[in-house]
Design a protein around this motif. Structure first.
Motif, PDB file in Angstrom:
ATOM      1  N   MET A  79       8.806   9.594 -10.842  1.00 28.66           N
ATOM      2  CA  MET A  79       9.840   9.042  -9.693  1.00 28.66           C
ATOM      3  C   MET A  79       8.673   8.248  -8.508  1.00 28.66           C
ATOM      4  N   ASN A  80       7.750   9.094  -8.336  1.00 30.78           N
ATOM      5  CA  ASN A  80       6.710   8.723  -7.239  1.00 30.78           C
ATOM      6  C   ASN A  80       5.904   7.717  -7.686  1.00 30.78           C
ATOM      7  N   ILE A  81       5.564   7.663  -9.002  1.00 27.10           N
ATOM      8  CA  ILE A  81       4.837   6.531  -9.274  1.00 27.10           C
ATOM      9  C   ILE A  81       5.593   5.389  -9.369  1.00 27.10           C
ATOM     10  N   GLY A  82       6.588   5.228  -9.803  1.00 25.57           N
ATOM     11  CA  GLY A  82       7.720   4.217  -9.878  1.00 25.57           C
ATOM     12  C   GLY A  82       7.997   3.533  -8.298  1.00 25.57           C
ATOM     13  N   LEU A  83       8.068   4.546  -7.475  1.00 23.00           N
ATOM     14  CA  LEU A  83       8.235   3.937  -5.757  1.00 23.00           C
ATOM     15  C   LEU A  83       6.933   3.372  -5.434  1.00 23.00           C
ATOM     16  N   ALA A  84       5.768   3.979  -5.830  1.00 24.96           N
ATOM     17  CA  ALA A  84       4.430   3.632  -5.332  1.00 24.96           C
ATOM     18  C   ALA A  84       4.377   2.055  -5.968  1.00 24.96           C
ATOM     19  N   GLU A  85       4.820   1.802  -7.142  1.00 22.71           N
ATOM     20  CA  GLU A  85       4.716   0.364  -7.907  1.00 22.71           C
ATOM     21  C   GLU A  85       5.481  -0.412  -6.968  1.00 22.71           C
ATOM     22  N   GLU A  86       6.605  -0.087  -6.392  1.00 21.55           N
ATOM     23  CA  GLU A  86       7.472  -1.157  -5.738  1.00 21.55           C
ATOM     24  C   GLU A  86       6.893  -1.288  -4.251  1.00 21.55           C
ATOM     25  N   MET A  87       6.241  -0.231  -3.660  1.00 20.89           N
ATOM     26  CA  MET A  87       5.880  -0.372  -2.150  1.00 20.89           C
ATOM     27  C   MET A  87       4.463  -1.006  -2.323  1.00 20.89           C
ATOM     28  N   MET A  88       3.840  -1.160  -3.374  1.00 19.81           N
ATOM     29  CA  MET A  88       2.433  -1.896  -3.430  1.00 19.81           C
ATOM     30  C   MET A  88       2.022  -2.897  -2.826  1.00 19.81           C
ATOM     31  N   LYS A  89       3.402  -4.020  -2.748  1.00 26.58           N
ATOM     32  CA  LYS A  89       3.165  -5.255  -2.066  1.00 26.58           C
ATOM     33  C   LYS A  89       3.535  -5.251  -0.709  1.00 26.58           C
ATOM     34  N   HIS A  90       4.757  -4.304  -0.368  1.00 27.89           N
ATOM     35  CA  HIS A  90       5.201  -4.350   0.786  1.00 27.89           C
ATOM     36  C   HIS A  90       4.833  -3.239   1.699  1.00 27.89           C
ATOM     37  N   ASP A  91       4.135  -2.226   1.531  1.00 23.95           N
ATOM     38  CA  ASP A  91       3.854  -0.932   2.259  1.00 23.95           C
ATOM     39  C   ASP A  91       2.617  -0.478   1.447  1.00 23.95           C
ATOM     40  N   PRO A  92       1.316  -0.898   1.428  1.00 27.37           N
ATOM     41  CA  PRO A  92       0.350  -0.211   0.910  1.00 27.37           C
ATOM     42  C   PRO A  92      -0.103   1.185   1.142  1.00 27.37           C
ATOM     43  N   GLU A  93      -0.147   1.559   2.357  1.00 31.11           N
ATOM     44  CA  GLU A  93      -0.176   2.851   3.130  1.00 31.11           C
ATOM     45  C   GLU A  93       0.870   3.763   2.609  1.00 31.11           C
ATOM     46  N   MET A  94       2.037   3.338   2.357  1.00 31.03           N
ATOM     47  CA  MET A  94       3.186   4.504   1.908  1.00 31.03           C
ATOM     48  C   MET A  94       2.955   4.528   0.404  1.00 31.03           C
ATOM     49  N   ALA A  95       2.517   3.392  -0.301  1.00 38.66           N
ATOM     50  CA  ALA A  95       2.321   3.603  -1.670  1.00 38.66           C
ATOM     51  C   ALA A  95       1.124   4.553  -2.055  1.00 38.66           C
ATOM     52  N   ALA A  96       0.033   4.309  -1.083  1.00 38.10           N
ATOM     53  CA  ALA A  96      -1.282   5.246  -1.222  1.00 38.10           C
ATOM     54  C   ALA A  96      -0.693   6.804  -1.228  1.00 38.10           C
ATOM     55  N   LYS A  97       0.316   7.119  -0.188  1.00 37.05           N
ATOM     56  CA  LYS A  97       0.694   8.419   0.059  1.00 37.05           C
ATOM     57  C   LYS A  97       1.482   8.899  -1.061  1.00 37.05           C
ATOM     58  N   LEU A  98       2.228   8.101  -1.707  1.00 35.66           N
ATOM     59  CA  LEU A  98       3.189   8.354  -2.817  1.00 35.66           C
ATOM     60  C   LEU A  98       2.258   8.665  -3.971  1.00 35.66           C
ATOM     61  N   LEU A  99       0.946   7.729  -4.201  1.00 29.65           N
ATOM     62  CA  LEU A  99       0.099   8.247  -5.360  1.00 29.65           C
ATOM     63  C   LEU A  99      -0.503   9.567  -5.094  1.00 29.65           C
ATOM     64  N   ALA A 100      -0.973   9.761  -3.708  1.00 30.45           N
ATOM     65  CA  ALA A 100      -1.489  11.002  -3.514  1.00 30.45           C
ATOM     66  C   ALA A 100      -0.494  12.270  -3.797  1.00 30.45           C
ATOM     67  N   GLU A 101       0.716  12.113  -3.697  1.00 25.79           N
ATOM     68  CA  GLU A 101       1.750  13.235  -3.814  1.00 25.79           C
ATOM     69  C   GLU A 101       1.708  13.306  -5.625  1.00 25.79           C
ATOM     70  N   ALA A 102       1.763  12.094  -6.113  1.00 26.27           N
ATOM     71  CA  ALA A 102       1.736  12.019  -7.757  1.00 26.27           C
ATOM     72  C   ALA A 102       0.359  12.866  -8.189  1.00 26.27           C
ATOM     73  N   ARG A 103      -0.628  12.627  -7.662  1.00 24.06           N
ATOM     74  CA  ARG A 103      -1.752  13.285  -8.194  1.00 24.06           C
ATOM     75  C   ARG A 103      -1.612  14.711  -7.866  1.00 24.06           C
ATOM     76  N   GLU A 104      -1.041  15.066  -6.635  1.00 21.49           N
ATOM     77  CA  GLU A 104      -0.873  16.615  -6.527  1.00 21.49           C
ATOM     78  C   GLU A 104      -0.115  17.088  -7.526  1.00 21.49           C
ATOM     79  N   SER A 105       0.975  16.505  -7.730  1.00 21.75           N
ATOM     80  CA  SER A 105       2.278  17.078  -8.627  1.00 21.75           C
ATOM     81  C   SER A 105       1.751  17.119 -10.015  1.00 21.75           C
ATOM     82  N   SER A 106       0.997  16.191 -10.444  1.00 13.90           N
ATOM     83  CA  SER A 106       0.327  16.379 -11.852  1.00 13.90           C
ATOM     84  C   SER A 106      -0.403  17.603 -11.919  1.00 13.90           C
TER      85      SER A 106
END
Length: 446
Positions: A265-292
């Motif tokens: 779910m975090n990776i999917g949200l990061a894909e959607e936020m990549m164009k509109h809010d790159p900063e939020m997408a980076a946070k989501l990817l960081a959370e995804a990395r921690e969850s993995s």
């Protein structure tokens, strides 16, 4: 005429060859039967009879205290002689005599050890065998080897003595009065006795093996109890396996699976936020990395709980040393294993030790623990101890009961000594054979 003469020579040669084969076969059976019959008689009178007398005296001395220590040692000697008889019966006559003794956990006190020994019906059957075997071994041993011995005496001793004395042998008495017949008679009769003893000797040896089997083998009641015990242990093993599968399923569902869903779910949200809010997408990817990383850790723990990789790679020795290093208290580890057991036995032993050390950490309040593993008498022996408060009761907790079920599947036993105030000593035993000899470090500290 030539053909008839050749036919006669051929028949004579055949008869001679058959006689030679018969004598070779008779003599090949005669000598072993003679030696084995004599050996049975010697063991009966020189070993069985003294052991029976000492055993009776040791039992009589139990009220004086001396018998408490002496009886187990005497019965251990009797069991050694009985085991030797089982080996002879299998090797000489093909009669297999199973071992009926109940397993004796290590670490028992002298009174408990005496009580278990006297409560085992096999102990009393062994004692009965030691005394009954004296006359039986004498009669059957004489019949197995006496004919050959008597025949050899008739061939080699009686004729010579007949010239110098009135020596009597068999039906010829005195030999000197019979002249030439008196000398030839023992030779002929001795040869007949040797020829007869060849096929007859093994029959009496087998009769002795069957007699020993009647007393040294498990009784029908013992076999029925054994079947019932195996059925119970099988049922408990099946229940334990089902519980283990449910645990694995629960851990996967509540742990790694939930984290992997969140990761997706975090990776999917990061894909959607990549164009509109790159900063939020980076946070989501960081959370995804921690969850993995967390999911990977949980999966590793789950795999380690099923079968630790270190156990497969380094065996029980390396696995328990690695386990001891992860505990929050010092554990003295002493391992003396000349080889490795089969994988299921190693796994059962490892998880039993792991559960016991976990109990030490959780419940004992100990400042230090120790672990000793060795292989002796065809059994893997594991002793776990600590200097905690004691009072451990296998019936009070599910952890020790689970260990008993796990060990019961392999005919293993567990003995717990844990008086109030400590120390606690738990002895685990698993019947097994070792393979792949190797040099193993004998001691270390975790």
């Amino acid at each position: 005429m030539v053909e008839i003469h050749r036919y006669g020579d051929s028949l004579e040669d055949r008869v001679s060859e058959l006689l030679r084969k018969y004598w070779r076969r008779a003599l090949s059976c005669t000598l072993p039967s003679l030696l084995r019959g004599v050996l049975q008689i010697v063991v009966a009178f020189a070993v069985n009879l003294p052991l029976f007398i000492v055993a009776v005296l040791a039992i009589a001395f139990i009220p004086l205290g001396v018998g408490v220590v002496l009886v187990p040692e005497v019965f251990r000697a009797i069991r050694s002689v009985a085991d030797q008889q089982r080996t002879w019966a299998a090797e000489w006559s093909g009669v297999k005599i199973p071992v009926p003794y109940r397993p004796e956990p290590a670490g028992l006190g002298p009174f408990r050890r005496l009580g278990r020994l006297l409560a085992d019906p096999a102990s009393w059957r062994d004692l009965l065998w030691t005394i009954v075997n004296v006359p039986v071994a004498l009669v059957l041993g004489v019949l197995a080897g006496g004919l050959a011995l008597y025949g050899l005496e008739g061939i080699f001793v009686a004729p010579w003595l007949a010239w110098v004395s009135d020596y009597g042998w068999g039906p010829f008495w005195p030999l000197k009065d019979w002249g030439v017949v008196g000398i030839a008679g023992p030779v002929v009769l001795g040869a007949v006795l040797i020829a007869v003893s060849g096929p007859v000797g093994p029959v009496f040896l087998k009769a002795h093996a069957l007699f020993s089997q009647s007393l040294l083998a498990p009784t029908r009641a013992a076999l029925a109890a054994r079947v019932e015990q195996l059925a119970e242990s099988r049922s408990e093993t099946v229940d334990a396996s089902a519980a283990e599968l449910r645990r694995i399923e629960r851990d996967l569902h509540d742990g790694a699976q939930a984290r992997l869903v969140a990761l997706s779910m975090n990776i999917g949200l990061a894909e959607e936020m990549m164009k509109h809010d790159p900063e939020m997408a980076a946070k989501l990817l960081a959370e995804a990395r921690e969850s993995s990383g967390t999911a990977l850790t949980e999966l590793r723990d789950l795999v380690r709980g099923i079968h630790p990789p270190v156990l497969a790679e380094r065996g029980l020795d390396g696995a328990v040393r690695a386990l001891a290093l992860t505990l929050p208290l010092p554990v003295d580890v002493h391992v003396d294993l000349p080889g490795r057991a089969e994988a299921p036995v190693e796994s059962a032993a490892y998880f039993a030790v792991a559960e016991m050390l976990a109990n030490v950490v959780k419940h004992s309040g100990a400042a230090r623990a120790w672990l000793q593993i060795e292989h002796s008498g065809g059994r893997l022996i594991m002793i776990i101890g600590d200097d905690g408060t004691g009072g451990a009761d296998p019936a009070a907790g599910s952890g020790m009961r689970g260990i008993e079920r796990r060990l019961a599947a392999f005919d293993g036993t567990m003995a717990v000594t844990s008086p109030p105030g400590g120390p606690t000593v738990v002895t685990l035993e698993l019947p097994c054979a070792l393979s792949s000899p190797r040099i193993s470090p004998s001691s270390g500290t975790g």
